[in-house]
Design an enzyme around this catalytic site. Structure first.
Site, PDB file in Angstrom:
ATOM      1  N   GLU A   1      45.369  18.011  43.287  1.00  0.00           N
ATOM      2  CA  GLU A   1      44.537  18.372  42.123  1.00  0.00           C
ATOM      3  C   GLU A   1      43.053  18.244  42.480  1.00  0.00           C
ATOM      4  O   GLU A   1      42.236  19.096  42.155  1.00  0.00           O
ATOM      5  CB  GLU A   1      44.895  17.451  40.951  1.00  0.00           C
ATOM      6  CG  GLU A   1      44.134  17.737  39.680  1.00  0.00           C
ATOM      7  CD  GLU A   1      44.628  16.892  38.497  1.00  0.00           C
ATOM      8  OE1 GLU A   1      45.471  15.989  38.711  1.00  0.00           O
ATOM      9  OE2 GLU A   1      44.169  17.151  37.373  1.00  0.00           O
TER      10      GLU A   1
ATOM     11  N   ASP B   1      37.083  16.260  32.047  1.00  0.00           N
ATOM     12  CA  ASP B   1      37.510  15.367  30.969  1.00  0.00           C
ATOM     13  C   ASP B   1      36.782  14.027  30.888  1.00  0.00           C
ATOM     14  O   ASP B   1      36.317  13.638  29.827  1.00  0.00           O
ATOM     15  CB  ASP B   1      39.010  15.068  31.090  1.00  0.00           C
ATOM     16  CG  ASP B   1      39.874  16.310  31.017  1.00  0.00           C
ATOM     17  OD1 ASP B   1      39.336  17.429  31.044  1.00  0.00           O
ATOM     18  OD2 ASP B   1      41.103  16.151  30.940  1.00  0.00           O
TER      19      ASP B   1
HETATM   20  C1  DGY Z   1      45.045  16.204  30.110  1.00  0.00           C
HETATM   21  O1  DGY Z   1      46.046  16.120  29.404  1.00  0.00           O
HETATM   22  O2  DGY Z   1      44.694  15.330  30.901  1.00  0.00           O
HETATM   23  C2  DGY Z   1      44.277  17.422  30.076  1.00  0.00           C
HETATM   24  O3  DGY Z   1      43.260  17.431  31.018  1.00  0.00           O
HETATM   25  C3  DGY Z   1      43.766  17.754  28.727  1.00  0.00           C
HETATM   26  O4  DGY Z   1      43.338  19.059  28.825  1.00  0.00           O
END
Ligand code: DGY
Length: 426
Positions: free
Chosen positions: A397, A167
């Site tokens: 994570e 992201d």
């Molecule tokens: C989030 O909401 O952080 C997710 O990674 C989007 O996919």
């Protein structure tokens, strides 16, 4: 002896995590932070389930593909209920038909997982279910070729940083800089209720993520329009390497299933993607990296996704030599491998999501590629580091490459899956 007891305990905890996060046929990545079904999370999770419940592993893929659109597209989130603790939820996206979904996709690891599940099982029933998934996965690959691989580029173009799964990688900083946020409606982030702000994307980035969702919704999720006129169109090194690998794995499935026409199509797709890899080579930085198709600029960044070239089975001798020098430099300067960004880069941030932390699912793909490329010591380092991170810090994570401490969510499904299917399984 002590080590085995520890392994059994961790196996038990990992299975418990998957069972707890199982919401009835689909698994959430972690409760709170991510309360829905995510695309590539589910595919990796299926590998974990397959170690103790092959039928449940198939179900994970089946429920993901239940949300497939009629044009073959598979969304990055499947919303089976509305959860006010997540933003942006289904009412923001306004996408999907029978099942509400997001309107963007995610790295297509499903074909490779399908192939792995096939090799693992001896059950005809499971094989029938996997074979039934083949045309659905192929339809998704066709969607990529139809909408996301421009002929003059040959690499996979993403239209939102979330599609990459990485992201907030600094690879997107340049392309995001020009996104207009002046018409953004007020919104409330929920992620910061579940994870520390210094482990999450910044507000600056979030505003741009939301503006891109609003653009897609405004375009009624017309994939052609978004891919040709959207404000964010970046050829993603991770997505391209992963689709290339997935195409080879799906071709292997076609061969097993005796599907000659599909096999020929997949071989042609693989060749096309292989040719597109050149677009992602940055000669001045000596690395594979993402490239903005609007400006033509490479990110010039060395990330964990750059090293997926082995997983994809590409690179000239000279390219490999250059990447090997990066590996030597990076591996000598971090306690744990493989950071999501070169630690010598000014934007390296060891705790912030995809700007430094280690992700076990990427490590899994890297190790597989390194083994196949004849780089056994690299593969061993990656696997041992991944196992040590989980043993010493738990099922987070992601992890700091400098200290090993966990970042982001806890009790994380794909980390548990990677322990069961890969790094803990020795
Ligand atoms: C989030 O909401 O952080 C997710 O990674 C989007 O996919």
């Amino acid at each position: 002896m002590g080590r085995n007891i520890l392994k059994d305990d961790l196996d038990h905890v990992a299975r418990q995590i998957l069972r707890t996060n199982d919401k009835g046929g689909y698994t959430v990545p972690t409760s709170g932070l991510y309360p829905y079904q995510w695309n590539w999370d589910s595919a990796f999770v299926a590998l974990g389930f397959a170690q103790f419940d092959e039928s449940r592993a198939c179900t994970e893929l089946e429920t993901l593909f239940d949300a497939q659109w009629s044009d073959g597209f598979v969304p990055h989130i499947v919303f089976r209920q509305d959860d006010p603790n997540y933003f942006p939820g289904p009412t923001v996206w306004q996408a999907g038909s029978s099942i509400p979904t997001s309107g963007i996709t995610q790295p297509p690891v499903a074909a490779s997982v399908l192939n792995s599940l096939w090799s693992l099982t001896s059950s005809d029933t499971v094989k029938d279910r996997l074979a039934a998934l083949f045309p659905k996965v192929l339809a998704w690959h066709r969607w990529f070729h139809r909408f996301r691989i421009p002929k003059d580029i040959g690499a996979v173009v993403i239209t939102h940083p979330w599609e990459s799964g990485r992201d907030n990688s600094p690879e997107w900083d340049g392309p995001l800089a020009s996104i207009d946020t002046s018409n953004l409606q007020p919104y409330q982030r929920c992620d910061l209720n579940h994870a520390d702000a210094d482990m999450r994307p910044t507000q600056h980035d979030y505003d741009r993520y939301v503006a891109l969702v609003e653009f897609g919704r405004g375009a009624e999720w017309n994939h052609r329009l978004i891919a040709t006129e959207g404000p964010f169109r970046v050829a993603d090194v991770g997505m391209t390497m992963i689709l290339l690998r997935a195409s080879r794995d799906l071709a292997a499935m076609a061969r097993i299933l005796g599907l000659d026409n599909e096999l020929a199509e997949l071989v042609a797709n693989t060749d096309q993607l292989e040719a597109g890899i050149e677009y992602l080579w940055d000669q001045s930085a000596g690395t594979f990296c993402s490239r903005d198709t609007v400006t033509g600029l490479h990110s010039g960044l060395i990330s964990n996704a750059s090293f997926l070239y082995c997983y994809a089975g590409v690179a000239t001798d000279a390219q490999h030599k250059s990447m090997a020098a990066h590996w030597a430099r990076i591996s000598a300067s971090t306690k744990f491998m493989m950071p999501s960004l070169d630690p010598h880069d000014a934007r390296f941030d060891h705790g912030r999501y995809w700007r430094g932390p280690i992700w076990t699912v990427v490590n899994y793909m890297l190790a597989q590629g390194f083994t196949e490329y004849g780089l056994a010591p690299w593969a061993t380092r990656i696997r041992e580091d991944s196992a040590a991170l989980i043993r010493e810090h738990g099922f987070h994570e992601a992890f700091s490459p400098l200290t090993g401490s966990g970042t982001g969510g806890k009790g994380f499904s794909w980390t548990a899956a990677m322990w069961l299917a890969w790094c803990g399984n020795r």
